[in-house]
Design a protein around this motif. Structure first.
Motif, PDB file in Angstrom:
ATOM      1  N   GLN A   1       0.827  -1.198   0.000  1.00 36.06           N
ATOM      2  CA  GLN A   1       0.000   0.000   0.000  1.00 36.06           C
ATOM      3  C   GLN A   1       0.862   1.248   0.000  1.00 36.06           C
ATOM      4  OE1 GLN A   1      -2.761  -0.213   3.281  1.00 36.06           O
ATOM      5  NE2 GLN A   1      -4.298  -1.190   2.005  1.00 36.06           N
ATOM      6  N   VAL A   2       0.192   2.344  -0.240  1.00 36.79           N
ATOM      7  CA  VAL A   2       0.854   3.644  -0.301  1.00 36.79           C
ATOM      8  C   VAL A   2       0.287   4.521   0.810  1.00 36.79           C
ATOM      9  CG1 VAL A   2       1.214   5.697  -1.727  1.00 36.79           C
ATOM     10  CG2 VAL A   2       1.190   3.428  -2.786  1.00 36.79           C
ATOM     11  N   GLN A   3       1.118   5.303   1.409  1.00 39.09           N
ATOM     12  CA  GLN A   3       0.655   6.280   2.387  1.00 39.09           C
ATOM     13  C   GLN A   3       0.402   7.598   1.654  1.00 39.09           C
ATOM     14  OE1 GLN A   3       3.693   4.363   3.152  1.00 39.09           O
ATOM     15  NE2 GLN A   3       2.084   2.955   3.799  1.00 39.09           N
ATOM     16  N   LEU A   4      -0.780   8.143   1.850  1.00 40.20           N
ATOM     17  CA  LEU A   4      -1.181   9.357   1.153  1.00 40.20           C
ATOM     18  C   LEU A   4      -1.575  10.434   2.154  1.00 40.20           C
ATOM     19  CD1 LEU A   4      -3.467   7.718  -1.567  1.00 40.20           C
ATOM     20  CD2 LEU A   4      -1.078   8.393  -1.804  1.00 40.20           C
ATOM     21  N   VAL A   5      -1.101  11.634   1.914  1.00 47.22           N
ATOM     22  CA  VAL A   5      -1.482  12.774   2.741  1.00 47.22           C
ATOM     23  C   VAL A   5      -1.991  13.869   1.813  1.00 47.22           C
ATOM     24  CG1 VAL A   5      -0.717  14.498   4.401  1.00 47.22           C
ATOM     25  CG2 VAL A   5       0.240  12.180   4.482  1.00 47.22           C
ATOM     26  N   ASP A   6      -3.277  14.121   1.880  1.00 47.33           N
ATOM     27  CA  ASP A   6      -3.830  15.161   1.015  1.00 47.33           C
ATOM     28  C   ASP A   6      -4.084  16.438   1.819  1.00 47.33           C
ATOM     29  OD1 ASP A   6      -6.607  12.911   0.491  1.00 47.33           O
ATOM     30  OD2 ASP A   6      -6.093  14.051   2.291  1.00 47.33           O
ATOM     31  N   SER A   7      -4.001  17.552   1.121  1.00 46.98           N
ATOM     32  CA  SER A   7      -4.109  18.847   1.769  1.00 46.98           C
ATOM     33  C   SER A   7      -4.536  19.905   0.758  1.00 46.98           C
ATOM     34  CB  SER A   7      -2.757  19.239   2.383  1.00 46.98           C
ATOM     35  OG  SER A   7      -1.769  19.342   1.369  1.00 46.98           O
ATOM     36  N   GLY A  26       5.782   5.050  -0.196  1.00 48.24           N
ATOM     37  CA  GLY A  26       5.599   3.633   0.084  1.00 48.24           C
ATOM     38  C   GLY A  26       5.540   2.736  -1.128  1.00 48.24           C
ATOM     39  N   ARG A  27       5.388   3.288  -2.311  1.00 48.56           N
ATOM     40  CA  ARG A  27       5.397   2.481  -3.536  1.00 48.56           C
ATOM     41  C   ARG A  27       5.973   3.358  -4.633  1.00 48.56           C
ATOM     42  NH1 ARG A  27       0.082  -0.238  -4.187  1.00 48.56           N
ATOM     43  NH2 ARG A  27      -0.765   1.741  -4.925  1.00 48.56           N
ATOM     44  N   PHE A  29       6.438   5.511  -7.511  1.00 49.51           N
ATOM     45  CA  PHE A  29       5.435   6.356  -8.155  1.00 49.51           C
ATOM     46  C   PHE A  29       5.180   5.916  -9.579  1.00 49.51           C
ATOM     47  CE2 PHE A  29       2.783   9.595  -6.885  1.00 49.51           C
ATOM     48  CZ  PHE A  29       2.702  10.656  -7.772  1.00 49.51           C
ATOM     49  N   SER A  30       6.209   5.384 -10.218  1.00 48.04           N
ATOM     50  CA  SER A  30       6.063   4.963 -11.610  1.00 48.04           C
ATOM     51  C   SER A  30       5.198   3.717 -11.743  1.00 48.04           C
ATOM     52  CB  SER A  30       7.434   4.711 -12.220  1.00 48.04           C
ATOM     53  OG  SER A  30       8.092   3.683 -11.511  1.00 48.04           O
ATOM     54  N   GLU A  31       4.908   3.050 -10.623  1.00 51.58           N
ATOM     55  CA  GLU A  31       4.078   1.840 -10.645  1.00 51.58           C
ATOM     56  C   GLU A  31       2.705   2.107 -10.053  1.00 51.58           C
ATOM     57  OE1 GLU A  31       6.328  -1.005  -8.475  1.00 51.58           O
ATOM     58  OE2 GLU A  31       8.012  -0.985  -9.859  1.00 51.58           O
ATOM     59  N   THR A  32       2.348   3.378  -9.971  1.00 48.13           N
ATOM     60  CA  THR A  32       1.134   3.757  -9.255  1.00 48.13           C
ATOM     61  C   THR A  32       0.261   4.668 -10.105  1.00 48.13           C
ATOM     62  OG1 THR A  32       2.277   3.626  -7.133  1.00 48.13           O
ATOM     63  CG2 THR A  32       0.269   4.936  -7.201  1.00 48.13           C
ATOM     64  N   ALA A  33      -1.017   4.368 -10.137  1.00 47.73           N
ATOM     65  CA  ALA A  33      -1.988   5.276 -10.736  1.00 47.73           C
ATOM     66  C   ALA A  33      -2.681   6.035  -9.619  1.00 47.73           C
ATOM     67  CB  ALA A  33      -3.015   4.499 -11.555  1.00 47.73           C
ATOM     68  N   MET A  34      -2.890   7.309  -9.831  1.00 47.94           N
ATOM     69  CA  MET A  34      -3.450   8.167  -8.796  1.00 47.94           C
ATOM     70  C   MET A  34      -4.784   8.745  -9.249  1.00 47.94           C
ATOM     71  SD  MET A  34      -1.103   8.104  -6.435  1.00 47.94           S
ATOM     72  CE  MET A  34      -1.606   9.489  -5.409  1.00 47.94           C
ATOM     73  N   CYS A  95      -7.534  11.799  -2.165  1.00 47.63           N
ATOM     74  CA  CYS A  95      -6.715  11.193  -3.199  1.00 47.63           C
ATOM     75  C   CYS A  95      -6.654   9.691  -2.938  1.00 47.63           C
ATOM     76  CB  CYS A  95      -5.333  11.808  -3.281  1.00 47.63           C
ATOM     77  SG  CYS A  95      -4.294  11.565  -1.853  1.00 47.63           S
ATOM     78  N   ALA A  96      -6.371   8.954  -3.977  1.00 47.85           N
ATOM     79  CA  ALA A  96      -6.328   7.501  -3.894  1.00 47.85           C
ATOM     80  C   ALA A  96      -5.282   6.973  -4.857  1.00 47.85           C
ATOM     81  CB  ALA A  96      -7.699   6.913  -4.236  1.00 47.85           C
ATOM     82  N   SER A  97      -4.772   5.793  -4.563  1.00 48.99           N
ATOM     83  CA  SER A  97      -3.787   5.197  -5.445  1.00 48.99           C
ATOM     84  C   SER A  97      -4.082   3.722  -5.640  1.00 48.99           C
ATOM     85  CB  SER A  97      -2.376   5.391  -4.909  1.00 48.99           C
ATOM     86  OG  SER A  97      -2.152   4.539  -3.806  1.00 48.99           O
ATOM     87  N   ARG A  98      -3.600   3.199  -6.729  1.00 51.06           N
ATOM     88  CA  ARG A  98      -3.730   1.776  -7.029  1.00 51.06           C
ATOM     89  C   ARG A  98      -2.478   1.325  -7.750  1.00 51.06           C
ATOM     90  NH1 ARG A  98      -5.356   0.466 -12.330  1.00 51.06           N
ATOM     91  NH2 ARG A  98      -6.347  -1.444 -11.571  1.00 51.06           N
ATOM     92  N   PRO A  99      -2.080   0.076  -7.565  1.00 53.26           N
ATOM     93  CA  PRO A  99      -0.917  -0.409  -8.307  1.00 53.26           C
ATOM     94  C   PRO A  99      -1.262  -0.497  -9.788  1.00 53.26           C
ATOM     95  CG  PRO A  99      -1.976  -2.207  -7.129  1.00 53.26           C
ATOM     96  CD  PRO A  99      -2.655  -0.950  -6.690  1.00 53.26           C
ATOM     97  N   GLY A 100      -0.297  -0.227 -10.614  1.00 48.82           N
ATOM     98  CA  GLY A 100      -0.540  -0.266 -12.042  1.00 48.82           C
ATOM     99  C   GLY A 100      -0.336   1.092 -12.667  1.00 48.82           C
ATOM    100  N   ILE A 101      -0.587   1.168 -13.951  1.00 50.39           N
ATOM    101  CA  ILE A 101      -0.268   2.374 -14.704  1.00 50.39           C
ATOM    102  C   ILE A 101      -1.496   3.056 -15.270  1.00 50.39           C
ATOM    103  CG2 ILE A 101       2.046   1.551 -15.262  1.00 50.39           C
ATOM    104  CD1 ILE A 101       0.990   0.782 -18.025  1.00 50.39           C
ATOM    105  N   VAL A 102      -2.662   2.530 -14.987  1.00 47.13           N
ATOM    106  CA  VAL A 102      -3.890   3.096 -15.542  1.00 47.13           C
ATOM    107  C   VAL A 102      -4.820   3.532 -14.416  1.00 47.13           C
ATOM    108  CG1 VAL A 102      -5.924   2.669 -16.967  1.00 47.13           C
ATOM    109  CG2 VAL A 102      -3.727   1.640 -17.587  1.00 47.13           C
ATOM    110  N   ALA A 103      -5.271   4.750 -14.480  1.00 46.39           N
ATOM    111  CA  ALA A 103      -6.257   5.231 -13.513  1.00 46.39           C
ATOM    112  C   ALA A 103      -7.645   4.808 -13.977  1.00 46.39           C
ATOM    113  CB  ALA A 103      -6.184   6.742 -13.385  1.00 46.39           C
ATOM    114  N   VAL A 104      -8.437   4.289 -13.060  1.00 49.20           N
ATOM    115  CA  VAL A 104      -9.788   3.865 -13.380  1.00 49.20           C
ATOM    116  C   VAL A 104     -10.773   4.638 -12.516  1.00 49.20           C
ATOM    117  CG1 VAL A 104      -9.040   1.587 -14.108  1.00 49.20           C
ATOM    118  CG2 VAL A 104      -9.670   1.954 -11.731  1.00 49.20           C
ATOM    119  N   THR A 105     -12.030   4.574 -12.872  1.00 43.00           N
ATOM    120  CA  THR A 105     -13.012   5.393 -12.168  1.00 43.00           C
ATOM    121  C   THR A 105     -13.656   4.705 -10.974  1.00 43.00           C
ATOM    122  OG1 THR A 105     -14.789   4.662 -13.635  1.00 43.00           O
ATOM    123  CG2 THR A 105     -13.551   6.611 -14.309  1.00 43.00           C
ATOM    124  N   SER A 106     -13.474   3.396 -10.852  1.00 43.50           N
ATOM    125  CA  SER A 106     -14.110   2.650  -9.772  1.00 43.50           C
ATOM    126  C   SER A 106     -13.302   2.738  -8.497  1.00 43.50           C
ATOM    127  CB  SER A 106     -14.274   1.181 -10.170  1.00 43.50           C
ATOM    128  OG  SER A 106     -14.733   0.426  -9.071  1.00 43.50           O
TER     129      SER A 106
END
Length: 123
Positions: A1-7, A26-27, A29-34, A95-106
């Motif tokens: 997982q990734v630690q995210l701090v939004d502001s 924590g992951r 960035f090049s392997e993460t979609a935001m 904000c949210a993150s997922r592993p991979g290179i494509v951001a999805v809407t779900s």
């Protein structure tokens, strides 16, 4: 997982602008979609904008042309620059993150979430 701090949230008048930030760690960035999601009072959380590697970008229809998602890869930070804000943009933005290179809407596809930052747009 990734630690995210939004502001960056706060009060803004209708028609104004505001920029939100999300710092990730924590992951690689090049392997993460935001993405940015938002939840207005009494409503379900909804997708706002997403950014995948190679700058693949998606926007919700109701923010296209007004919001811009971008990143500073050197700082592992994603931004949401919001312009022409409307009272209906009032929400808690996450904000949210997922592993991979494509951001999805779900939202179920995202495994890490920021704590949220409140944006209030006054009329």
């Amino acid at each position: 997982q990734v630690q995210l701090v939004d502001s960056g949230g706060g009060l803004v008048q209708a028609g104004g602008s505001k920029t939100l930030s999300c710092a990730a760690s924590g992951r690689a960035f090049s392997e993460t979609a935001m993405a940015w999601f938002r939840q207005a009072p009494g409503k379900e959380r909804e997708f706002v904008a997403g950014l995948g590697w190679a700058d693949t970008i998606q926007y919700a229809e109701n923010v296209k042309g007004r919001f811009t998602i971008s990143s500073d890869n050197a700082k592992n930070t994603v931004f949401l620059h919001m312009t022409s804000l409307k009272p209906e943009d009032t929400a808690v933005y996450h904000c949210a993150s997922r592993p991979g290179i494509v951001a999805v809407t779900s939202e179920s596809e995202y495994d890490s979430w920021g704590q949220g930052t409140q944006v209030i747009v006054s009329s």
